[in-house]
Design a protein around this motif. Structure first.
Motif, PDB file in Angstrom:
ATOM      1  N   TYR A   8      -3.645   5.825  10.996  1.00  0.00           N
ATOM      2  CA  TYR A   8      -3.826   5.302   9.635  1.00  0.00           C
ATOM      3  C   TYR A   8      -2.637   5.665   8.734  1.00  0.00           C
ATOM      4  N   VAL A   9      -2.098   6.857   8.913  1.00  0.00           N
ATOM      5  CA  VAL A   9      -0.943   7.274   8.110  1.00  0.00           C
ATOM      6  C   VAL A   9       0.246   6.359   8.384  1.00  0.00           C
ATOM      7  N   GLN A  10       0.447   6.000   9.643  1.00  0.00           N
ATOM      8  CA  GLN A  10       1.555   5.088   9.959  1.00  0.00           C
ATOM      9  C   GLN A  10       1.342   3.730   9.295  1.00  0.00           C
ATOM     10  N   GLU A  11       0.104   3.225   9.359  1.00  0.00           N
ATOM     11  CA  GLU A  11      -0.181   1.943   8.694  1.00  0.00           C
ATOM     12  C   GLU A  11      -0.023   2.070   7.180  1.00  0.00           C
ATOM     13  N   LEU A  12      -0.456   3.193   6.624  1.00  0.00           N
ATOM     14  CA  LEU A  12      -0.364   3.401   5.179  1.00  0.00           C
ATOM     15  C   LEU A  12       1.088   3.437   4.726  1.00  0.00           C
ATOM     16  N   LYS A  13       1.931   4.065   5.496  1.00  0.00           N
ATOM     17  CA  LYS A  13       3.352   4.125   5.138  1.00  0.00           C
ATOM     18  C   LYS A  13       3.967   2.729   5.143  1.00  0.00           C
ATOM     19  N   GLN A  14       3.593   1.923   6.146  1.00  0.00           N
ATOM     20  CA  GLN A  14       4.139   0.565   6.198  1.00  0.00           C
ATOM     21  C   GLN A  14       3.645  -0.272   5.016  1.00  0.00           C
ATOM     22  N   GLU A  15       2.357  -0.166   4.683  1.00  0.00           N
ATOM     23  CA  GLU A  15       1.809  -0.907   3.565  1.00  0.00           C
ATOM     24  C   GLU A  15       2.442  -0.465   2.249  1.00  0.00           C
ATOM     25  N   ARG A  16       2.593   0.837   2.071  1.00  0.00           N
ATOM     26  CA  ARG A  16       3.216   1.349   0.845  1.00  0.00           C
ATOM     27  C   ARG A  16       4.652   0.847   0.726  1.00  0.00           C
ATOM     28  N   LYS A  17       5.358   0.871   1.824  1.00  0.00           N
ATOM     29  CA  LYS A  17       6.742   0.396   1.819  1.00  0.00           C
ATOM     30  C   LYS A  17       6.802  -1.080   1.428  1.00  0.00           C
ATOM     31  N   SER A  18       5.862  -1.879   1.931  1.00  0.00           N
ATOM     32  CA  SER A  18       5.840  -3.304   1.606  1.00  0.00           C
ATOM     33  C   SER A  18       5.551  -3.534   0.125  1.00  0.00           C
ATOM     34  N   HIS A  19       4.583  -2.825  -0.441  1.00  0.00           N
ATOM     35  CA  HIS A  19       4.233  -3.012  -1.852  1.00  0.00           C
ATOM     36  C   HIS A  19       5.389  -2.634  -2.776  1.00  0.00           C
ATOM     37  N   GLN A  25      -2.236  -3.637  -8.459  1.00  0.00           N
ATOM     38  CA  GLN A  25      -3.592  -3.707  -7.924  1.00  0.00           C
ATOM     39  C   GLN A  25      -3.607  -3.384  -6.426  1.00  0.00           C
ATOM     40  N   LYS A  26      -2.645  -3.916  -5.703  1.00  0.00           N
ATOM     41  CA  LYS A  26      -2.564  -3.627  -4.265  1.00  0.00           C
ATOM     42  C   LYS A  26      -2.296  -2.138  -4.012  1.00  0.00           C
ATOM     43  N   ILE A  27      -1.398  -1.565  -4.807  1.00  0.00           N
ATOM     44  CA  ILE A  27      -1.110  -0.135  -4.660  1.00  0.00           C
ATOM     45  C   ILE A  27      -2.358   0.686  -4.977  1.00  0.00           C
ATOM     46  N   GLN A  28      -3.078   0.260  -6.017  1.00  0.00           N
ATOM     47  CA  GLN A  28      -4.308   0.981  -6.365  1.00  0.00           C
ATOM     48  C   GLN A  28      -5.341   0.888  -5.242  1.00  0.00           C
ATOM     49  N   GLU A  29      -5.518  -0.305  -4.690  1.00  0.00           N
ATOM     50  CA  GLU A  29      -6.460  -0.464  -3.576  1.00  0.00           C
ATOM     51  C   GLU A  29      -6.033   0.364  -2.368  1.00  0.00           C
ATOM     52  N   MET A  30      -4.735   0.376  -2.099  1.00  0.00           N
ATOM     53  CA  MET A  30      -4.217   1.194  -0.999  1.00  0.00           C
ATOM     54  C   MET A  30      -4.530   2.669  -1.226  1.00  0.00           C
ATOM     55  N   GLU A  31      -4.316   3.137  -2.426  1.00  0.00           N
ATOM     56  CA  GLU A  31      -4.546   4.547  -2.744  1.00  0.00           C
ATOM     57  C   GLU A  31      -6.038   4.878  -2.683  1.00  0.00           C
ATOM     58  N   GLU A  32      -6.879   3.955  -3.132  1.00  0.00           N
ATOM     59  CA  GLU A  32      -8.321   4.192  -3.070  1.00  0.00           C
ATOM     60  C   GLU A  32      -8.808   4.229  -1.624  1.00  0.00           C
ATOM     61  N   ARG A  33      -8.253   3.361  -0.775  1.00  0.00           N
ATOM     62  CA  ARG A  33      -8.615   3.414   0.653  1.00  0.00           C
ATOM     63  C   ARG A  33      -8.212   4.740   1.275  1.00  0.00           C
ATOM     64  N   ARG A  34      -7.046   5.236   0.867  1.00  0.00           N
ATOM     65  CA  ARG A  34      -6.619   6.549   1.392  1.00  0.00           C
ATOM     66  C   ARG A  34      -7.607   7.638   0.972  1.00  0.00           C
ATOM     67  N   ILE A  35      -8.038   7.610  -0.277  1.00  0.00           N
ATOM     68  CA  ILE A  35      -8.964   8.629  -0.770  1.00  0.00           C
ATOM     69  C   ILE A  35     -10.304   8.529  -0.038  1.00  0.00           C
ATOM     70  N   VAL A  36     -10.796   7.271   0.147  1.00  0.00           N
ATOM     71  CA  VAL A  36     -12.058   7.076   0.875  1.00  0.00           C
ATOM     72  C   VAL A  36     -11.922   7.550   2.319  1.00  0.00           C
ATOM     73  N   ARG A  37     -10.774   7.263   2.908  1.00  0.00           N
ATOM     74  CA  ARG A  37     -10.565   7.630   4.324  1.00  0.00           C
ATOM     75  C   ARG A  37     -10.555   9.141   4.513  1.00  0.00           C
ATOM     76  N   ILE A  38      -9.903   9.844   3.621  1.00  0.00           N
ATOM     77  CA  ILE A  38      -9.872  11.301   3.780  1.00  0.00           C
ATOM     78  C   ILE A  38     -11.251  11.894   3.526  1.00  0.00           C
ATOM     79  N   GLY A  39     -12.042  11.276   2.625  1.00  0.00           N
ATOM     80  CA  GLY A  39     -13.405  11.741   2.405  1.00  0.00           C
ATOM     81  C   GLY A  39     -14.270  11.508   3.634  1.00  0.00           C
ATOM     82  N   GLU A  40     -14.133  10.335   4.280  1.00  0.00           N
ATOM     83  CA  GLU A  40     -14.881  10.065   5.501  1.00  0.00           C
ATOM     84  C   GLU A  40     -14.483  11.021   6.619  1.00  0.00           C
TER      85      GLU A  40
END
Length: 603
Positions: free
Chosen positions: A148-159, A257-272
């Motif tokens: 997930y971290v690898q995917e998150l880095k790619q998504e963050r880089k794209s945004h 908005q995309k960055i916010q959604e990305m960050e919220e998914r990260r927060i939800v993922r670490i909570g899960e």
């Protein structure tokens, strides 16, 4: 000046509205370039602020990824701790497990030691659950979060790439607007100067008509350039305002908005993941509880009464306590006799009856010192006659059961080979039936030998249990002197003196005992006399006696034989009075002296 304007109007037909002085610009409702400059200077600040927001978001999202990677590292170290703990628990359990075919294994028949063994086994299962925790955390948390971290880095880089691209586009539009504005301002100033020059020339009566016409044409040209710059600037301004509106109301909000959604998914993922962290532990709690319940159950099964009874059964000798010792009255001139229950011979004169060591020592077994050579070899007699009756019976029974199991194994092998032979006979292409005959013959010989061994041990067992008469007359305590034995008892007790493996029992040869005069009770504990020579032997090969009880010989050496091979493959020899021991029978050529006195014991 007004007159000049009228003449200029009549001569040149120049329209006043094209004069782009400050006053005329206000009359046609066109903002002055300085005013326009102030109107479009705001986007520069907005662009700068938008860039600052991207920088802040970039730092925050990178911090979020660092937190996620830190949590992954934490879980990974936890799994390593679980694995290490499980390994240490398994090693601890293995360390205290009883070794196979050792004395420790026999000790685990008691309830307390069985409970301890159950605890060791449960601790092994307990360690397995910690390995399960490590495996589940690795697969469900560490592995998933790493991907997930690898995917998150790619998504963050794209945004942020899209954000920088939008920022660069609006900055480019702003630069174009600035360039158009400056060009419009320059052209307005040039037209104003040209108009002022024309008016000056027109007012001067000394200037020729050609010069005035030239100034008029130049003013018209400048006026046209200013109009073109005005149109271009107006178009660029409208385009910029549209791009700016699209930038701040569409593109940037979408990216944010995309960055916010990305960050919220990260927060939800670490909570899960943290919830999974707890669930992995919770899943093994029931199994760990069962392990602890089994340990408790094993502890409750400890029975002190049962263990005490097993100790009694294990060490019960079967001997009866000695009777009372008769009073010996030394005041009476009478022959002193030995009490039926006496533990020693009389201390009278040496002319009393010879003591029959084999009889007395049968009753005095707990007090007899074993032969030193037997202790060195670490082996007892084959018939276990050195043990108390009850222990001897148990050992003989164990040996009979063991031999019967060996017989059954050999018979099973023989049956299997017989079936194979039948198959070969019916189907010659599968194999030669004659190839198994040799093995069948070997199995038959082995079974016959084992059966003979069973008969021998069953005979000793029957003797102990009283089903058959003993090989030697059992000693009986009498109130008087011992009864004299007949000569036939001498030969029979010799068999009890030694076992086939060369170790000595508690009984000694009556022949030797009769040669020794009756002495004090302590004399029975003195070293025994050397065995008589029954022949000679010649060493066929060199033998290095490295074990206790053996003796080294050189090839061709002549030695004395003091004990024949009893079936265990060893012959006892003597080199001199101080050197004697066992050598393999196959290493020597024995020449027995049939007339030797000691040879009588082997008839």
């Amino acid at each position: 000046m007004c007159g000049g304007m009228e003449r200029f109007s009549q001569k040149t037909t120049v329209k006043p509205q094209h004069h782009l002085s400050v006053k005329q610009a206000e009359m046609v409702s066109l903002p002055h370039p300085s005013v326009l400059h102030g109107a479009v200077s705001a986007p520069c600040l907005c662009c700068r602020k938008g860039k600052d927001q991207f920088d802040n978001l970039e730092k925050h999202t990178q911090w979020g990824i660092d937190v996620l990677e830190k949590y992954i590292k934490f879980v990974k170290e936890r799994t390593e701790i679980e694995l290490s703990y499980a390994k240490q628990l398994r090693n601890l359990s293995k360390k205290y497990q009883p070794k196979k075919n050792s004395k420790e294994e026999e000790e685990y028949r008691y309830t307390s030691t069985r409970a301890f063994l159950a605890t060791l086994n449960e601790m092994n299962d307990y360690a397995g659950q910690h390995e399960v925790i490590s495996e589940n955390m690795t697969s469900l948390i560490t592995g998933e979060l790493t991907r997930y971290v690898q995917e998150l880095k790619q998504e963050r880089k794209s945004h942020f790439h899209d954000g920088r691209k939008a920022q660069q586009h609006i900055e480019t539009c702003w630069k174009q607007l600035e360039a158009s504005k400056r060009r419009f301002e320059r052209d307005c100033k040039e037209a104003d100067r040209a108009q002022q020059y024309f008016e000056k020339m027109d007012a001067d009566i000394n200037v020729t008509k050609a010069d005035v016409e030239k100034a008029r044409q130049q003013a018209q040209l400048r006026h046209q350039m200013a109009e073109d710059s005005k149109a271009e600037y107006s178009s660029t301004l409208q385009k910029f305002n549209s791009e700016q509106h699209e930038h701040y109301y569409t593109h940037i909000p979408n990216i944010f908005q995309k960055i916010q959604e990305m960050e919220e998914r990260r927060i939800v993922r670490i909570g899960e993941s943290m919830k999974t962290f707890a669930d992995v532990d919770r899943q093994v709690i029931p199994i760990i509880g069962k392990c602890l319940d089994e340990i408790t159950k094993a502890a409750e099964s400890v029975d002190h009464k049962n263990d005490s009874q097993m100790v009694i059964e294990a060490f019960k000798s079967g001997f009866e306590p000695p009777g009372d010792i008769d009073f010996e009255d030394f005041t009476q001139p009478m022959k002193r006799t030995v009490s039926e229950s006496s533990l020693s011979n009389s201390r009278g004169d040496g002319k009393s009856e010879p003591k029959f060591g084999s009889k007395s020592k049968g009753k005095l077994w707990p007090f007899i010192k074993k032969n030193k050579l037997s202790l060195k070899l670490g082996a007892g007699p084959e018939d276990f006659s050195n043990l108390p009756p009850e222990q001897r019976r148990k050992k003989l029974q164990q040996k009979v059961d063991e031999l019967n199991r060996d017989i059954q194994k050999e018979m099973d092998s023989r049956d299997a080979l017989t079936k194979m032979k039948d198959v070969y006979i019916k189907n010659p292409q599968m194999g030669d039936a004659a190839s198994v005959d040799h093995r069948l013959a070997e199995l038959g010989q082995n079974i016959e030998k084992l059966r003979l061994e069973v008969q021998k041990f069953e005979g000793w067992l029957a003797e102990v249990e009283g089903r058959l008469p003993a090989r030697t007359e059992q000693p009986r305590r009498q109130s008087g002197v011992y009864e004299a034995q007949n000569a036939s008892g001498v030969n029979s007790c010799a068999q009890d003196r030694e076992s086939p493996d060369g170790s000595y029992t508690e009984e000694q040869s009556q022949e030797t005992e009769m040669k020794v005069p009756a002495t004090d009770f302590d004399d029975e504990f003195d070293d025994e006399e050397p065995l008589p020579t029954i022949g000679t032997c010649k060493a066929l090969y060199t033998f290095e006696g490295q074990n206790e009880g053996t003796i080294s010989v050189a090839e061709g050496e002549m030695l004395y034989v003091i004990e024949e091979d009893k079936g265990d493959g060893w012959t006892r020899i003597r080199r001199n009075e101080d050197e004697e021991g066992y050598v393999p029978t196959s290493y020597v050529e024995v020449y027995l002296d049939k007339n030797a006195k000691g040879a009588m014991t082997y008839i």
